[in-house]
Design a protein around this motif. Structure first.
Motif, mmCIF file in Angstrom:
data_model
loop_
_atom_site.group_PDB
_atom_site.id
_atom_site.type_symbol
_atom_site.label_atom_id
_atom_site.label_comp_id
_atom_site.label_asym_id
_atom_site.label_seq_id
_atom_site.Cartn_x
_atom_site.Cartn_y
_atom_site.Cartn_z
ATOM 1 N N HIS A 1 9.073 36.729 -19.382
ATOM 2 C CA HIS A 1 8.616 37.468 -20.736
ATOM 3 C C HIS A 1 9.451 38.464 -21.354
ATOM 4 O O HIS A 1 9.860 38.640 -22.592
ATOM 5 C CB HIS A 1 7.010 37.740 -20.702
ATOM 6 C CG HIS A 1 6.468 37.868 -22.016
ATOM 7 N ND1 HIS A 1 6.536 38.887 -22.682
ATOM 8 C CD2 HIS A 1 5.653 36.842 -22.794
ATOM 9 C CE1 HIS A 1 5.995 38.609 -24.027
ATOM 10 N NE2 HIS A 1 5.492 37.713 -24.008
ATOM 11 N N GLN B 1 -1.276 33.552 -17.834
ATOM 12 C CA GLN B 1 -2.635 33.443 -17.910
ATOM 13 C C GLN B 1 -3.378 32.643 -17.031
ATOM 14 O O GLN B 1 -4.198 32.870 -16.279
ATOM 15 C CB GLN B 1 -2.874 32.921 -19.399
ATOM 16 C CG GLN B 1 -2.545 33.562 -20.495
ATOM 17 C CD GLN B 1 -2.785 33.021 -21.985
ATOM 18 O OE1 GLN B 1 -3.189 31.899 -21.820
ATOM 19 N NE2 GLN B 1 -2.549 33.672 -22.962
ATOM 20 N N THR C 1 5.889 37.245 -15.927
ATOM 21 C CA THR C 1 6.080 38.821 -16.532
ATOM 22 C C THR C 1 7.640 39.053 -16.866
ATOM 23 O O THR C 1 8.068 39.589 -18.156
ATOM 24 C CB THR C 1 5.384 39.745 -15.976
ATOM 25 O OG1 THR C 1 3.782 39.303 -15.858
ATOM 26 C CG2 THR C 1 5.729 41.007 -16.600
ATOM 27 N N ARG D 1 9.618 30.332 -23.391
ATOM 28 C CA ARG D 1 8.368 31.482 -23.860
ATOM 29 C C ARG D 1 7.135 31.298 -23.772
ATOM 30 O O ARG D 1 6.428 32.117 -23.185
ATOM 31 C CB ARG D 1 9.048 32.190 -24.922
ATOM 32 C CG ARG D 1 8.302 33.604 -25.287
ATOM 33 C CD ARG D 1 8.993 34.244 -26.657
ATOM 34 N NE ARG D 1 8.636 35.441 -26.747
ATOM 35 C CZ ARG D 1 9.235 36.316 -27.476
ATOM 36 N NH1 ARG D 1 10.172 36.062 -28.290
ATOM 37 N NH2 ARG D 1 9.057 37.781 -27.448
ATOM 38 N N ASP E 1 4.120 32.418 -21.171
ATOM 39 C CA ASP E 1 2.753 32.940 -21.409
ATOM 40 C C ASP E 1 1.693 32.574 -20.666
ATOM 41 O O ASP E 1 0.639 32.965 -20.183
ATOM 42 C CB ASP E 1 2.321 33.233 -23.027
ATOM 43 C CG ASP E 1 3.580 34.070 -23.935
ATOM 44 O OD1 ASP E 1 4.341 34.972 -23.007
ATOM 45 O OD2 ASP E 1 3.579 33.874 -24.810
#
Length: 198
Positions: free
Chosen positions: A145, A105, A142, A97, A101
């Motif tokens: 996530h 980024q 995404t 996870r 992220d």
């Protein structure tokens, strides 16, 4: 009368002493400032082989620096796309996870850097290919996530499909990067190659 003459003599002495103590005039604004020696500009023959605004490799001046700054983020994004799935295979969902992220980024940062990259026709196809990989990577991050947040298998399937498509497109980007390397482009210690998620 004698006192007046004595007074005039004293005034003359004081004025001459003050003049002797005053600093000498200098052509610079302040005596504490140093005189700088400027390097001579390169002669016309040193840049005769270059077209205006071009570098030795043919790209616009500064393009290589901007490209390499973007490319470092692209390399990170590709590595993170590999690492997310590796962490999932190892059952390290929390790590996966966090990696997802970071993937969002890094890929987003590379896309932003591409948007400000000066145009150079010889690299357009390569830059477009890298932008496509970054878009796939960001979208995969995404979806990963979303899967972690909602535990929906459909999101995980979409993430893996995007990852697979990314891997399919990597060879074309690497071919373009090889052409840039042959043109003389280097990014310090970062090889001009992107990892393909397997």
């Amino acid at each position: 009368m004698r006192s007046v003459v004595t007074g005039l003599i004293l005034v003359a002495l004081v004025a001459s002493v003050a003049a002797c103590d005053a600093p000498a005039r200098t052509p610079r604004p302040s005596p504490s400032l140093i005189i700088l020696d400027f390097s001579p500009r390169p002669s016309g023959s040193a840049t005769a082989s270059l077209s205006p605004g071009a570098s030795q490799g043919g790209w616009p001046l500064g393009w290589d620096v901007s490209f390499c700054a973007m490319f470092v983020q692209a390399v990170d994004a590709q590595q993170l796309l590999v690492d997310v799935e590796r962490a999932l295979d190892e059952g390290a969902n929390r790590d996966a996870r966090l990696l997802a992220d970071e993937l969002i980024q890094s890929a987003g940062g590379a896309v932003d850097a591409i948007a400000t990259l000066p145009e150079w026709a010889d690299a357009t196809a390569t830059v477009v290919a890298i932008a496509g990989l970054m878009d796939l990577g960001e979208r995969a991050g995404t979806e990963y996530h979303a899967w972690f947040a909602k535990d929906k298998q459909a999101a995980l399937r979409r993430a893996r499909d995007l990852r697979l498509e990314n891997g399919i497109q990597v060879p074309a980007a690497n071919d373009g990067l090889a052409d840039l390397a042959n043109a003389g482009l280097t990014c310090q210690d970062v090889p001009l190659v992107l990892e393909a998620p397997g």
